[in-house]
Design a protein around this motif. Structure first.
Motif, PDB file in Angstrom:
ATOM      1  N   SER A 121       0.820  -1.205   0.000  1.00 34.22           N
ATOM      2  CA  SER A 121       0.000   0.000   0.000  1.00 34.22           C
ATOM      3  C   SER A 121       0.859   1.262   0.000  1.00 34.22           C
ATOM      4  N   ILE A 122       1.859   1.310   0.868  1.00 34.82           N
ATOM      5  CA  ILE A 122       2.737   2.483   0.929  1.00 34.82           C
ATOM      6  C   ILE A 122       3.537   2.605  -0.368  1.00 34.82           C
ATOM      7  N   ALA A 123       4.040   1.491  -0.874  1.00 36.11           N
ATOM      8  CA  ALA A 123       4.849   1.531  -2.097  1.00 36.11           C
ATOM      9  C   ALA A 123       4.041   2.070  -3.282  1.00 36.11           C
ATOM     10  N   VAL A 124       2.811   1.605  -3.446  1.00 32.69           N
ATOM     11  CA  VAL A 124       1.971   2.092  -4.538  1.00 32.69           C
ATOM     12  C   VAL A 124       1.686   3.577  -4.346  1.00 32.69           C
ATOM     13  N   MET A 125       1.326   3.928  -3.119  1.00 28.57           N
ATOM     14  CA  MET A 125       1.001   5.330  -2.840  1.00 28.57           C
ATOM     15  C   MET A 125       2.198   6.241  -3.112  1.00 28.57           C
ATOM     16  N   GLU A 126       3.361   5.844  -2.677  1.00 27.64           N
ATOM     17  CA  GLU A 126       4.560   6.664  -2.865  1.00 27.64           C
ATOM     18  C   GLU A 126       4.977   6.729  -4.329  1.00 27.64           C
ATOM     19  N   LEU A 127       4.861   5.620  -5.025  1.00 35.55           N
ATOM     20  CA  LEU A 127       5.204   5.615  -6.445  1.00 35.55           C
ATOM     21  C   LEU A 127       4.321   6.594  -7.213  1.00 35.55           C
ATOM     22  N   VAL A 128       3.027   6.504  -7.000  1.00 33.42           N
ATOM     23  CA  VAL A 128       2.085   7.367  -7.721  1.00 33.42           C
ATOM     24  C   VAL A 128       2.278   8.823  -7.321  1.00 33.42           C
ATOM     25  N   ASP A 129       2.312   9.074  -6.038  1.00 35.32           N
ATOM     26  CA  ASP A 129       2.427  10.452  -5.544  1.00 35.32           C
ATOM     27  C   ASP A 129       3.704  11.121  -6.035  1.00 35.32           C
ATOM     28  N   ASN A 130       4.820  10.428  -5.900  1.00 35.70           N
ATOM     29  CA  ASN A 130       6.087  11.034  -6.311  1.00 35.70           C
ATOM     30  C   ASN A 130       6.221  11.149  -7.821  1.00 35.70           C
ATOM     31  N   LEU A 131       5.611  10.255  -8.555  1.00 28.04           N
ATOM     32  CA  LEU A 131       5.596  10.364 -10.005  1.00 28.04           C
ATOM     33  C   LEU A 131       4.832  11.620 -10.429  1.00 28.04           C
ATOM     34  N   ILE A 132       3.715  11.878  -9.783  1.00 33.94           N
ATOM     35  CA  ILE A 132       2.930  13.074 -10.102  1.00 33.94           C
ATOM     36  C   ILE A 132       3.717  14.337  -9.765  1.00 33.94           C
TER      37      ILE A 132
ATOM     38  N   LEU B 167      -0.417  17.710  -2.719  1.00 32.30           N
ATOM     39  CA  LEU B 167      -1.756  17.290  -2.312  1.00 32.30           C
ATOM     40  C   LEU B 167      -2.510  16.615  -3.465  1.00 32.30           C
ATOM     41  N   GLY B 168      -2.310  17.110  -4.681  1.00 30.81           N
ATOM     42  CA  GLY B 168      -2.912  16.458  -5.845  1.00 30.81           C
ATOM     43  C   GLY B 168      -2.353  15.057  -6.038  1.00 30.81           C
ATOM     44  N   GLY B 169      -1.059  14.909  -5.796  1.00 30.05           N
ATOM     45  CA  GLY B 169      -0.435  13.588  -5.870  1.00 30.05           C
ATOM     46  C   GLY B 169      -1.033  12.633  -4.851  1.00 30.05           C
ATOM     47  N   PHE B 170      -1.291  13.129  -3.647  1.00 29.52           N
ATOM     48  CA  PHE B 170      -1.925  12.293  -2.622  1.00 29.52           C
ATOM     49  C   PHE B 170      -3.322  11.859  -3.063  1.00 29.52           C
ATOM     50  N   ALA B 171      -4.070  12.780  -3.646  1.00 27.76           N
ATOM     51  CA  ALA B 171      -5.439  12.467  -4.074  1.00 27.76           C
ATOM     52  C   ALA B 171      -5.433  11.376  -5.153  1.00 27.76           C
ATOM     53  N   VAL B 172      -4.573  11.514  -6.149  1.00 26.43           N
ATOM     54  CA  VAL B 172      -4.493  10.506  -7.206  1.00 26.43           C
ATOM     55  C   VAL B 172      -3.970   9.187  -6.637  1.00 26.43           C
ATOM     56  N   ALA B 173      -2.976   9.254  -5.772  1.00 30.02           N
ATOM     57  CA  ALA B 173      -2.433   8.042  -5.151  1.00 30.02           C
ATOM     58  C   ALA B 173      -3.516   7.313  -4.359  1.00 30.02           C
TER      59      ALA B 173
END
Length: 158
Positions: free
Chosen positions: A94-105, A127-133
Motif C-alpha cells: 500500500s505504501i509503495a503504490v502510494m509513494e510511487l504514484v504520488d512522487n511520479l505526479i 496534495l494532488g499527488g496524494f489524491a491521485v495516489a
C-alpha cells in the motif's frame, strides 16, 4: 498456529467492501502524508536537491506509515518483533503504490520539484499527488484485503 480458526475470516475477506478498502487506504495515506510532507518540508527548507529531498520524504512516508500500524498492533498486546512483521505485511504494498504514484505526479508536474514551500505549486502538486495516489491505491487495498493480505492481517489484532 491453528489455521482452521481463521477460515471464516478468510471467507469474509473474499467480499470486502469498498468502505473497508477506503478506511485502510486512508490509514495508510495519513502516515504517508505526514512522513512525506515532513520530508519535503525539511529537504526544501534545507535547500537540498530534488533527489535527496525525495529520498527523505519517501523514507519518512514509510516510517510513519509503518509506525501507525505498529503502534496499533503493539497496543493490542503483540510483542514488538511480531508487530513489526504484521506492519510490514500490512503496509508495504500500500505504501509503495502510494509513494510511487504520488512522487511520479510531483516529478511530472512542471516546476513542482523546484517550487519553494511558499509556492502554491509545491502544495498543489503534493496534495494532488496524494489524491491521485489514494484513488489508485484504494482498489489495490481492496484486492489485497479480499485475499487476506495487506490490512487484512491487521484486523485480526484489533
Amino acid at each position: 498456529m491453528d489455521h482452521t480458526a481463521h477460515e471464516p475470516e478468510k471467507r469474509r475477506h473474499g467480499t470486502v467492501s469498498w468502505g473497508t478498502a477506503v478506511k485502510a487506504t486512508l490509514h495508510c495515506l495519513t502516515g504517508c502524508a505526514i512522513g512525506e510532507i515532513l520530508g519535503m518540508v525539511i529537504g526544501t527548507a534545507a535547500g537540498w536537491g530534488n533527489v535527496p529531498t525525495m529520498v527523505l520524504a519517501i523514507g519518512l512516508a514509510f516510517l510513519f506509515g509503518y509506525s501507525f500500524t505498529l503502534f496499533a498492533v503493539v497496543r493490542s498486546g503483540l510483542d514488538l518483533k511480531a508487530a513489526i512483521r504484521i506492519a510490514l505485511a500490512a503496509d508495504t504494498v500500500s505504501i509503495a503504490v502510494m509513494e510511487l504514484v504520488d512522487n511520479l505526479i510531483i516529478a511530472l508536474t512542471p516546476g513542482a520539484m523546484d517550487a519553494e514551500l511558499s509556492d502554491g505549486l509545491f502544495w498543489y502538486a503534493l496534495l494532488g499527488g496524494f489524491a491521485v495516489a489514494f484513488l489508485i491505491t484504494t482498489p489495490v487495498n481492496k484486492w489485497m484485503i479480499g485475499r487476506g493480505k495487506g490490512h487484512a492481517v491487521v484486523h485480526a489484532h484489533h
